[in-house]
Design a protein around this motif. Structure first.
Motif, PDB file in Angstrom:
ATOM      1  N   THR A   1      -2.372   8.272   2.210  1.00  0.00           N
ATOM      2  CA  THR A   1      -2.674   9.591   2.788  1.00  0.00           C
ATOM      3  C   THR A   1      -3.503  10.397   1.799  1.00  0.00           C
ATOM      4  N   ALA A   2      -4.287  11.288   2.363  1.00  0.00           N
ATOM      5  CA  ALA A   2      -5.121  12.157   1.523  1.00  0.00           C
ATOM      6  C   ALA A   2      -4.238  12.993   0.602  1.00  0.00           C
ATOM      7  N   GLU A   3      -3.088  13.430   1.118  1.00  0.00           N
ATOM      8  CA  GLU A   3      -2.196  14.292   0.332  1.00  0.00           C
ATOM      9  C   GLU A   3      -1.733  13.565  -0.927  1.00  0.00           C
ATOM     10  N   ASP A   4      -1.295  12.332  -0.762  1.00  0.00           N
ATOM     11  CA  ASP A   4      -0.840  11.563  -1.921  1.00  0.00           C
ATOM     12  C   ASP A   4      -1.981  11.332  -2.911  1.00  0.00           C
ATOM     13  N   CYS A   5      -3.150  11.065  -2.399  1.00  0.00           N
ATOM     14  CA  CYS A   5      -4.297  10.884  -3.290  1.00  0.00           C
ATOM     15  C   CYS A   5      -4.534  12.143  -4.106  1.00  0.00           C
ATOM     16  N   LEU A   6      -4.486  13.304  -3.416  1.00  0.00           N
ATOM     17  CA  LEU A   6      -4.730  14.569  -4.125  1.00  0.00           C
ATOM     18  C   LEU A   6      -3.647  14.834  -5.164  1.00  0.00           C
ATOM     19  N   ARG A   7      -2.420  14.450  -4.845  1.00  0.00           N
ATOM     20  CA  ARG A   7      -1.323  14.610  -5.816  1.00  0.00           C
ATOM     21  C   ARG A   7      -1.659  13.843  -7.098  1.00  0.00           C
ATOM     22  N   ILE A   8      -2.187  12.641  -6.936  1.00  0.00           N
ATOM     23  CA  ILE A   8      -2.558  11.832  -8.105  1.00  0.00           C
ATOM     24  C   ILE A   8      -3.721  12.477  -8.860  1.00  0.00           C
ATOM     25  N   VAL A   9      -4.700  12.933  -8.096  1.00  0.00           N
ATOM     26  CA  VAL A   9      -5.858  13.586  -8.712  1.00  0.00           C
ATOM     27  C   VAL A   9      -5.407  14.786  -9.550  1.00  0.00           C
ATOM     28  N   GLU A  10      -4.495  15.552  -8.991  1.00  0.00           N
ATOM     29  CA  GLU A  10      -4.018  16.738  -9.718  1.00  0.00           C
ATOM     30  C   GLU A  10      -3.208  16.362 -10.945  1.00  0.00           C
TER      31      GLU A  10
ATOM     32  N   GLY B   1       0.768  -1.240   0.000  1.00  0.00           N
ATOM     33  CA  GLY B   1       0.000   0.000   0.000  1.00  0.00           C
ATOM     34  C   GLY B   1       0.798   1.288   0.000  1.00  0.00           C
ATOM     35  N   PRO B   2       1.766   1.443   0.917  1.00  0.00           N
ATOM     36  CA  PRO B   2       2.510   2.702   0.991  1.00  0.00           C
ATOM     37  C   PRO B   2       3.275   3.046  -0.286  1.00  0.00           C
ATOM     38  N   THR B   3       3.476   2.092  -1.183  1.00  0.00           N
ATOM     39  CA  THR B   3       4.207   2.381  -2.428  1.00  0.00           C
ATOM     40  C   THR B   3       3.275   2.721  -3.586  1.00  0.00           C
ATOM     41  N   HIS B   4       1.958   2.580  -3.374  1.00  0.00           N
ATOM     42  CA  HIS B   4       1.019   2.790  -4.479  1.00  0.00           C
ATOM     43  C   HIS B   4       1.172   4.154  -5.143  1.00  0.00           C
ATOM     44  N   ALA B   5       1.213   5.195  -4.310  1.00  0.00           N
ATOM     45  CA  ALA B   5       1.210   6.564  -4.849  1.00  0.00           C
ATOM     46  C   ALA B   5       2.367   6.783  -5.824  1.00  0.00           C
ATOM     47  N   GLU B   6       3.532   6.361  -5.423  1.00  0.00           N
ATOM     48  CA  GLU B   6       4.722   6.547  -6.264  1.00  0.00           C
ATOM     49  C   GLU B   6       4.531   5.924  -7.646  1.00  0.00           C
ATOM     50  N   HIS B   7       4.049   4.669  -7.676  1.00  0.00           N
ATOM     51  CA  HIS B   7       3.890   3.984  -8.958  1.00  0.00           C
ATOM     52  C   HIS B   7       2.769   4.593  -9.788  1.00  0.00           C
ATOM     53  N   VAL B   8       1.683   4.957  -9.126  1.00  0.00           N
ATOM     54  CA  VAL B   8       0.566   5.536  -9.880  1.00  0.00           C
ATOM     55  C   VAL B   8       0.986   6.870 -10.486  1.00  0.00           C
ATOM     56  N   LEU B   9       1.672   7.684  -9.680  1.00  0.00           N
ATOM     57  CA  LEU B   9       2.134   8.983 -10.197  1.00  0.00           C
ATOM     58  C   LEU B   9       3.081   8.799 -11.378  1.00  0.00           C
ATOM     59  N   ALA B  10       3.944   7.814 -11.283  1.00  0.00           N
ATOM     60  CA  ALA B  10       4.886   7.570 -12.384  1.00  0.00           C
ATOM     61  C   ALA B  10       4.152   7.127 -13.640  1.00  0.00           C
ATOM     62  N   ALA B  11       3.145   6.285 -13.466  1.00  0.00           N
ATOM     63  CA  ALA B  11       2.374   5.830 -14.628  1.00  0.00           C
ATOM     64  C   ALA B  11       1.643   6.998 -15.267  1.00  0.00           C
ATOM     65  N   VAL B  12       1.063   7.853 -14.431  1.00  0.00           N
ATOM     66  CA  VAL B  12       0.359   9.022 -14.969  1.00  0.00           C
ATOM     67  C   VAL B  12       1.352   9.921 -15.706  1.00  0.00           C
ATOM     68  N   ALA B  13       2.517  10.099 -15.095  1.00  0.00           N
ATOM     69  CA  ALA B  13       3.538  10.934 -15.741  1.00  0.00           C
ATOM     70  C   ALA B  13       3.913  10.366 -17.111  1.00  0.00           C
ATOM     71  N   ALA B  14       3.899   9.033 -17.205  1.00  0.00           N
ATOM     72  CA  ALA B  14       4.231   8.379 -18.478  1.00  0.00           C
ATOM     73  C   ALA B  14       3.025   8.328 -19.417  1.00  0.00           C
ATOM     74  N   GLY B  15       1.882   8.787 -18.924  1.00  0.00           N
ATOM     75  CA  GLY B  15       0.681   8.801 -19.762  1.00  0.00           C
ATOM     76  C   GLY B  15       0.109   7.403 -19.999  1.00  0.00           C
ATOM     77  N   LYS B  16       0.419   6.472 -19.095  1.00  0.00           N
ATOM     78  CA  LYS B  16      -0.094   5.115 -19.255  1.00  0.00           C
ATOM     79  C   LYS B  16      -1.259   4.844 -18.291  1.00  0.00           C
ATOM     80  N   PRO B  17      -2.285   4.130 -18.776  1.00  0.00           N
ATOM     81  CA  PRO B  17      -3.391   3.736 -17.901  1.00  0.00           C
ATOM     82  C   PRO B  17      -2.869   2.887 -16.762  1.00  0.00           C
ATOM     83  N   VAL B  18      -3.414   3.097 -15.580  1.00  0.00           N
ATOM     84  CA  VAL B  18      -2.934   2.360 -14.414  1.00  0.00           C
ATOM     85  C   VAL B  18      -4.113   1.909 -13.550  1.00  0.00           C
ATOM     86  N   PHE B  19      -4.094   0.617 -13.227  1.00  0.00           N
ATOM     87  CA  PHE B  19      -5.093   0.046 -12.324  1.00  0.00           C
ATOM     88  C   PHE B  19      -4.389  -0.168 -10.994  1.00  0.00           C
TER      89      PHE B  19
END
Lengths: 338, 338, 338, 338
Positions: A100-109, A74-92
């Motif tokens: 944390t809410a902060e990490d979630c918001l970072r992904i949302v943004e 769990g604690p590593t999810h944000a890092e990988h999701v953000l990287a996938a978004v940065a790469a423009g790849k769909p991520v499940f």
């Protein structure tokens, strides 16, 4: 057009999904796998002909990876999701989206900056046929506006490592997501009532707990979480509306009459209860990707809301108070009400 | 290793199975399609990237066809199945295997001469999770030896072209197969009792009918076939044994309370009722082929038995008498008791 | 030995009970009736051959009255019950025993001074066969200690004169009594959660309400009271215990399949739901009197507890706070725990 | 106006009914009892304050006997019923009315000669609330005309003295009566199909049996009689009609979830299953007598039909053939169709 999936995290659920993508879902192929334990990655990758890569970054960057599946710790999810978004790849991403809410918001943004939905969070109940029937009945208007939801989430037992906070974070989180979707409504406050705890399990644990949620529209939800109920894995949901009610069915099992009893089986694990839902979840995800469409399942915003609401519920448990969830305003980007 | 399937017959059920093999079953690909109506073949083949071939023989002979699916008009089944067996290719034939006992026996003999099972007949009920649970309970010994089976097979309505004989040939045939498998027993006699017919449909038709079967072990089966029952598609099966009974579940659907009623939905078509069974049937068939194993589903012998028993039931209907099924002795080649 | 009953109050429920004592209960006879409306008294008395007396005092004093039934207006209950106790006559009082805690305590003290139980309060749920089965299962130890009770009390609709406070005082009072008895436990605090109100009825009313009770042993009870639910009269009760749960059955009604639905009837009034319970309640009361024994049904103490707990619940509704019930210590005279 | 009842026969069922008339039915009093065993008569009479008379004739002749209850040994029923009719006294006769068709007809003729119904036969199922709901649904026209009835009558076990013929004479007789009433139709032929017998009980007995009845209107009934089913006392009845079906409910019992099972209780004796029906049967009988009206329950004609149809069923069992019931034409005196 086969969707090539790279998997980050080859623990129990990662392996399950690799098997699922290979044998139960058409149109997908797992091409790359990584795990902090390379042997475990190899064990998961070999049977499906995928290669092992050194880390998440390599998986995300790989040319033969069209979409990323995050099933790591769990604690590593944000890092990988953000990287996938940065790469423009769909991520499940399996739940939670981030711890944390902060990490979630970072992904949302990041996703909004990208301009198009890339993220889907692994809340599989929305794919269960019973919940889908519930939503269909509510949507039909046959029973009017919902007022109350009664739920129960029962597991036969949990290991000693399970804490009182996990009742919200790991267990109730499924109801939090599916009820927001079912009601198309947001949870605005949360409270926890604690009956005396069962004597059948570890003394440190507050179990069962009754969680009380209030939604923006004024619907009240009571959710019994009882993770050492002994008798089975049992998921109940009843929506009481202005002109009637609708109730989730139990799984269909044969009825047996013998020894002065009529009996049906109660399942004892969630894998059997939600296998079909998991399969449908991945079939629809792959189908949307194959069609070049954005995912329609639980969004990064849903992941954020679940993290915030369950954290507030832990606070409510610990403080004994009613806690407001104080979610940020929902961006238009995510549509809908909840 | 993808199994390449050639399809003979692109009518409604052929198209369904082509879609199923493409989208619901992993490890399979439809590569060739034929139909007496070439346009219909094209319409079925194009969306899945298969080519159209002029006739069944061409499909069977094609190099890129590993296995054959026969979904053509019933009277043509025997010819295609025999040709496939002659070519040494696995063949899945929708029911009936053949329309006469003689043709069925010809296939049985050809398959035995080949020395290994190649044929599977499309009786999907054996793949339904409810029937599988029934069999599991019977096999567990919990309720002792079966003595009686009560069944009902109800359809909301049938078109005018449906005849009284079709109640056995097309409708009861599913129970004939699944009960032989469930009980591991053979049907030795058949009788038909005719209540007054419903006034809600065509006057030419004897509907409902009650079929009475006796097995080799002395189990008695009563089967209500009612194909214009109006209210829904409803499949019931209850096995009464020495120490208890077991009953097929209804599909799980949400319960609704409104207007002084508690209600659950009754399905109205067999497609929804047995969709999962069809998917499982083809998944297991493809998996066995991919593994290089013989099929484990309904055999050519089962196809022969079903044809003989349903024909005897038509004779029983027409004569008003109890009719012995007079099946040939079961070859050791097919194992089992029924 | 026929028990001669004098009835104070000949309104709807009084007439019902007069008919019941005459036609459904053996060993009883109604000999005297009074009502503030003499014509109404006459109408109730004449068909059963009873005489009309001018007031409650006259009924209680009458030589041909062995036992008194109080079915007058709630605020007059205390006066009649106290008079009956003073006369040393057994008295059955419809709920509430009295409208204030003080009056209830006055009765409790008078009865203790008399030295023997004379008072029974009309909480009929304890006589319902479903609740009795619930208690039997709990008492058997099969499912361990109770932890949570989920209840619902739904009426199709109420008249405009029904107030938000009546949800506790008139409706939930039945659950308050039956749960104290079922659990053999006392309610120590109460809270009310208010979902948005149904739009299907009068705007002044908070409906539905969710009441949350805590018992001395730590059991938590959630009770949905929804008195304008439209669809029926529906009473639900599920006790979750350490090793399983037990649930009140719905009344047995025929199942009908028609028009793509399987349906059973939901009752629409409490008279039908609890008719048998009322009959049993009076049969057991009369039988205990005929045997010269003290009544075994709900006691004056139970009447006191119900009045205090429901008043606290009204306070909880109005204040939005958790309210302690602060019951007096239970006198040994009344035995038991709750 | 109390109805004074004289009882002929103080065996188990006689004692049950004496208790019932005394404690469960208002408006009745047992004043006289006889039995071939005088001590047994005394034992039944004393607790209810009745006197013992030397024989049936004395009971029928007694001045303080308004109505006669015949609960003696079956072969003596006809004699007592005929004597009661000759005396012009209402008589309730436990089933069978008489053991031969000839004796039944003698009663039918005597009653017609008397000019007014005096006889009621003790078929209590017509008073069961489930069967009454069935009849109400059929009468409502909601599901159209009945076509088929599926029934089961199962007992946990029978003593060694029970014979294969008793399956019809003693067991199926209840369905024969209640179905004639439910369908308002007559049974015109009967057939018996015999599955292999259970190994769980005496070898001499054909058990289970499947009885097939045909009615005048063409309804077909299949009735499973299984008197050593081990698991419980279980009564099932499902009527399939042109637009739907209706099914008898199981008794309402609490649902328990524990040890991976959801279970409800199955009763194990008919006394519990039909206690309410017996009470209602006698309440309605006494109420009709108190009102000076003729009885409305099962008539002498119904008793005759039941005796003839069950005898024909024994003949069908023994011969293996379909047997016509060849009932006499129904006299207008008895109204109705069946």
């Amino acid at each position: 057009m086969t969707v090539r999936v790279g998997v980050i995290g080859a623990g129990w659920i990662g392996k399950e999904h690799i098997q699922r993508l290979t044998h139960a879902v058409t149109g997908a192929r797992v091409t790359a796998v990584t795990d902090i334990d390379a042997a475990r990655a190899e064990e998961a990758a070999a049977p499906v002909g995928a290669r092992v890569l050194p880390d998440g970054a390599a998986v995300i960057a790989a040319d033969d990876v069209d979409a990323v599946l995050v099933t790591s710790w769990g604690p590593t999810h944000a890092e990988h999701v953000l990287a996938a978004v940065a790469a423009g790849k769909p991520v499940f991403c399996e739940k939670p989206l981030a711890t944390t809410a902060e990490d979630c918001l970072r992904i949302v943004e990041a996703e909004q900056a990208h301009g198009r939905r890339l993220v889907q969070v692994g809340f599989m109940r929305r794919y269960d046929s019973g919940y889908r029937q519930l939503k269909q009945v509510l949507g039909s208007g046959r029973i009017g506006e919902p007022l109350i939801v009664h739920c129960a989430h029962r597991n036969p037992s949990v290991p000693e490592s399970y804490t009182s906070a996990m009742a919200a974070l790991d267990t109730a989180v499924h109801e939090v997501d599916v009820l927001r979707w079912l009601l198309d409504d947001e949870i605005v406050s949360t409270q926890v009532v604690t009956p005396r705890s069962t004597g059948k399990r570890f003394a440190h644990l507050k179990d069962p707990q009754i969680m009380l949620f209030e939604t923006a529209k004024g619907v009240r939800i009571d959710l019994e979480v009882f993770v050492n109920c002994q008798y089975g894995y049992d998921i109940q949901c009843e929506v009481v509306a202005e002109e009637g009610l609708v109730r989730l069915p139990d799984p269909a099992t044969v009825g047996v009459r013998t020894a002065a009893r009529h009996e049906t089986e109660v399942l004892t694990d969630w894998v059997g209860r939600f296998r079909e839902a998991f399969d449908t979840e991945f079939r629809e995800w792959i189908a949307s990707l194959a069609a070049g469409a954005a995912p329609t399942g639980p969004s990064a915003w849903d992941g954020y809301a679940a993290t915030v609401i369950t954290a507030a519920t832990v606070e409510a448990l610990e403080s004994g108070r009613v806690v407001a969830t104080d979610l940020k305003p929902r961006p238009a980007f995510y549509g809908g009400a909840a």
